[in-house]
Structures are given as C-alpha cells and as structure tokens.
Design an enzyme around this catalytic site. Sequence first.
Site, PDB file in Angstrom:
ATOM      1  N   ASP A  25       0.716  -1.368   0.161  1.00  9.18           N
ATOM      2  CA  ASP A  25      -0.031  -0.026   0.244  1.00  9.18           C
ATOM      3  C   ASP A  25       0.641   0.914  -0.188  1.00  9.18           C
ATOM      4  O   ASP A  25       1.849   1.127   0.589  1.00  9.18           O
ATOM      5  CB  ASP A  25      -0.513   0.203   1.464  1.00  9.18           C
ATOM      6  CG  ASP A  25      -1.985   0.849   0.915  1.00  9.18           C
ATOM      7  OD1 ASP A  25      -2.184   1.665  -0.242  1.00  9.18           O
ATOM      8  OD2 ASP A  25      -2.859   1.366   2.716  1.00  9.18           O
ATOM      9  N   GLY A  26       0.340   2.918  -0.317  1.00  9.76           N
ATOM     10  CA  GLY A  26       1.436   3.780  -0.573  1.00  9.76           C
ATOM     11  C   GLY A  26       1.756   4.033  -1.452  1.00  9.76           C
ATOM     12  O   GLY A  26       1.883   4.946  -1.396  1.00  9.76           O
ATOM     13  N   HIS A  42       2.564   3.357  -9.206  1.00 12.42           N
ATOM     14  CA  HIS A  42       2.516   2.390  -9.336  1.00 12.42           C
ATOM     15  C   HIS A  42       3.888   1.523 -10.503  1.00 12.42           C
ATOM     16  O   HIS A  42       4.308   0.757  -9.567  1.00 12.42           O
ATOM     17  CB  HIS A  42       1.445   2.050 -10.357  1.00 12.42           C
ATOM     18  CG  HIS A  42      -0.010   2.406  -9.344  1.00 12.42           C
ATOM     19  ND1 HIS A  42      -0.145   1.805  -8.189  1.00 12.42           N
ATOM     20  CD2 HIS A  42      -1.335   3.157  -9.720  1.00 12.42           C
ATOM     21  CE1 HIS A  42      -1.394   1.805  -7.723  1.00 12.42           C
ATOM     22  NE2 HIS A  42      -1.659   2.760  -8.227  1.00 12.42           N
ATOM     23  N   ARG A  76     -12.452   1.922  -7.881  1.00 16.11           N
ATOM     24  CA  ARG A  76     -10.993   3.073  -8.382  1.00 16.11           C
ATOM     25  C   ARG A  76     -11.414   3.632  -9.628  1.00 16.11           C
ATOM     26  O   ARG A  76     -12.492   2.803 -10.834  1.00 16.11           O
ATOM     27  CB  ARG A  76      -9.828   2.296  -8.450  1.00 16.11           C
ATOM     28  CG  ARG A  76      -9.033   2.097  -7.003  1.00 16.11           C
ATOM     29  CD  ARG A  76      -7.649   1.460  -6.999  1.00 16.11           C
ATOM     30  NE  ARG A  76      -7.162   1.655  -6.181  1.00 16.11           N
ATOM     31  CZ  ARG A  76      -6.055   1.337  -5.376  1.00 16.11           C
ATOM     32  NH1 ARG A  76      -5.684   1.843  -6.195  1.00 16.11           N
ATOM     33  NH2 ARG A  76      -6.019   1.201  -3.729  1.00 16.11           N
ATOM     34  N   LEU A 136      11.861 -20.119  -5.080  1.00 20.94           N
ATOM     35  CA  LEU A 136      10.573 -19.679  -4.266  1.00 20.94           C
ATOM     36  C   LEU A 136       9.344 -19.643  -5.181  1.00 20.94           C
ATOM     37  O   LEU A 136       9.321 -19.753  -6.687  1.00 20.94           O
ATOM     38  CB  LEU A 136      11.141 -18.250  -4.653  1.00 20.94           C
ATOM     39  CG  LEU A 136      10.198 -16.651  -4.050  1.00 20.94           C
ATOM     40  CD1 LEU A 136       9.682 -17.144  -2.654  1.00 20.94           C
ATOM     41  CD2 LEU A 136      10.285 -15.426  -4.558  1.00 20.94           C
TER      42      LEU A 136
HETATM   43  C1  FPP Z   1      -1.714  -0.160  -3.216  1.00 23.19           C
HETATM   44  O1  FPP Z   1      -1.132   1.457  -3.645  1.00 23.19           O
HETATM   45  C2  FPP Z   1      -1.538  -0.630  -4.833  1.00 23.19           C
HETATM   46  C3  FPP Z   1      -2.129  -1.192  -5.824  1.00 23.19           C
HETATM   47  C4  FPP Z   1      -3.340  -1.251  -5.393  1.00 23.19           C
HETATM   48  C5  FPP Z   1      -1.378  -2.005  -6.708  1.00 23.19           C
HETATM   49  C6  FPP Z   1      -0.530  -2.493  -5.615  1.00 23.19           C
HETATM   50  C7  FPP Z   1       0.798  -3.075  -7.256  1.00 23.19           C
HETATM   51  C8  FPP Z   1       1.754  -3.124  -8.430  1.00 23.19           C
HETATM   52  C9  FPP Z   1       2.807  -2.626  -7.518  1.00 23.19           C
HETATM   53  C10 FPP Z   1       1.643  -4.011  -9.340  1.00 23.19           C
HETATM   54  C11 FPP Z   1       1.964  -4.679  -9.329  1.00 23.19           C
HETATM   55  C12 FPP Z   1       2.511  -6.228 -10.434  1.00 23.19           C
HETATM   56  C13 FPP Z   1       2.750  -7.497 -10.268  1.00 23.19           C
HETATM   57  C14 FPP Z   1       3.340  -8.042 -10.992  1.00 23.19           C
HETATM   58  C15 FPP Z   1       2.993  -7.813  -9.029  1.00 23.19           C
HETATM   59  P1  FPP Z   1      -2.157   2.477  -3.083  1.00 23.19           P
HETATM   60  O2  FPP Z   1      -2.947   2.725  -4.953  1.00 23.19           O
HETATM   61  O3  FPP Z   1      -3.183   2.174  -2.700  1.00 23.19           O
HETATM   62  O4  FPP Z   1      -1.814   4.120  -2.575  1.00 23.19           O
HETATM   63  P2  FPP Z   1      -2.461   5.406  -1.644  1.00 23.19           P
HETATM   64  O5  FPP Z   1      -3.249   4.381  -0.155  1.00 23.19           O
HETATM   65  O6  FPP Z   1      -1.246   5.722  -1.121  1.00 23.19           O
HETATM   66  O7  FPP Z   1      -3.304   5.890  -2.861  1.00 23.19           O
END
Ligand code: FPP
Length: 255
Positions: A25-26, A42, A76, A136
């Site tokens: 998250d974040g 992201h 979203r 893994l």
């Molecule tokens: C939360 O941050 C994050 C997500 C909803 C998406 C996470 C996905 C990735 C990092 C890509 C992963 C890809 C693979 C192939 C594993 P948020 O958007 O909720 O952040 P915020 O709370 O600060 O708004």
Amino acid sequence: MTREPAQTTPPSLARLPRHVAIIMDGNGRWARTRNLPRPMGHREGVKAVRRAVVACRERGIEVLTLFAFSSENWRRPKTEVSLLIELFVHTIRKEIDELHRNRVKVRFIGDRGAFDAKMQTLMAEAEQLTAQNAGLTLVIAVNYGGRWDIAHAARALAARVQAGVLDVESIDCDTLGQSLSLADLPEPDLFIRTGGEQRISNYLLWQLAYTELYFTDLLWPDFDDAAFAEALESFARRQRRFGRTGDQVEQSRRA
Ligand code: FPP
C-alpha cells in the site's frame, strides 16, 4: 550466574518465515508527495516488487504472496483500473523469463473470470512455464478477496456433497481449508502491510488466522531491503504460541 552465549546469527536468519504475505500500500501517496501522477507510484511499486522477490530468493523464503489487485480495486476510477491491469500484464511479460531462470514458480490466485481471454492466457502460460521450478513460489493475488476464497471453497464442497462424493458430516476446518486457494502451501507466517493502515482489507482471511502481523508507515515504493530485514527481525523476536502458553512453547523449543 551463567551468561547467555552471544548471539552471532542475526535474528532474521535464526528464525525465518516460510511464507510472507504482503499488502503493498502507498503507491498513490508516494506519487502525490512528489507531485507526480498516481501511475508513477504504481510503476515505482513494481521496482519494490522486484526487490521483495530478490530478498525472498536470497534468504531462502519459500513463498511470497503479493496482493496486486483486490476484488474491491474495481471501485477505483476506470483509468486507474486499466492502468493497473496494463502494468500487471506488462510486468509479467517483461519479468517471466528472468523469474523462470531463477527457478521461481509463479502462481495466481483470485477470480480470473473477470479478466479478458488475453490476460487469462498470460497467467496460465506463466504458471505452466514455471510449474516445475523448485525455488521461491511467488503467488500473485489478482481480483482476489478472502471472502471470495472462502465462499468459493464452500461452493466446491457443496458441489461434492450434491454429487454424492462427500458427507455433510465430514466437513470441518480441514476439509474447508483444503479447498482454499493456498491449500497446498504453508500458511503465511508473516504478514506485512506498508502505507500506515492497520487492517487486513479482505486479504487471506482464513490463512492469516495465526500469522504474525507487521505494519509499517513506509510507502510501498520505499520498502527496500533494509525495511524487509527489519520486518524479518521483528518476526524472529516474536513467540508464536498457537494457543499454548509461553512456558509450553519454551519447553518444546528446548526439547
Ligand atoms: C496500493 O497503493 C497498490 C495497489 C492497489 C497496486 C499494487 C500493484 C503493483 C505494485 C503492481 C504489481 C504487479 C505485479 C506483477 C505483482 P494505493 O494506490 O492504494 O496507494 P495509496 O493508498 O497511497 O493511494
């Protein structure tokens, strides 16, 4: 008075989780604090995914489960949902060969029916390619929800009862647990959530029953190897009792 022998092994190596499950998250806040659009957060988050995979491989952790897209993330804005899916597809395509070379077994959990055929094929191919790898296990949760997982398992058991191959009386925690997404893997020992929120957000609800929970204010793109080591050290310091008393745990550890 006898002195305790000096501890030479870092705690993170002395008692390592077999399975780490992470809520990343974040990303959005990471971008906002830099006046960047959310997608940049992201994209930066993907770099942190890479670091986490390497950290687990190097330490010999058996399973890493990442919450990439929850069943609630559809709420979203449409543009962000499309971007997350595109980023996911792009990342899998780009990384799969290297993951395979490093003997990582890739697996997806969640309701795939919501994705288009192209994405479903990509996931199936990545799983097939890496199925025999013994390094893994990287589990990626997409369109996943803990409640969905339990409901899906209940439905599978009900179908077996209807088909006459399972008695209602024989349904217990074991039979239900065996019908869940991660049934063949050890349950998560350590759950990590970045981004400052302290909740489970419909992640692996059943599987987290005895998992050690670790929350950090760090935003996911900032979660580096030192932060991972800190989480592992916190885990190593904890006494896992599974319902027993602390004395019982100490006794069985010495035996
Ligand atoms: C939360 O941050 C994050 C997500 C909803 C998406 C996470 C996905 C990735 C990092 C890509 C992963 C890809 C693979 C192939 C594993 P948020 O958007 O909720 O952040 P915020 O709370 O600060 O708004």
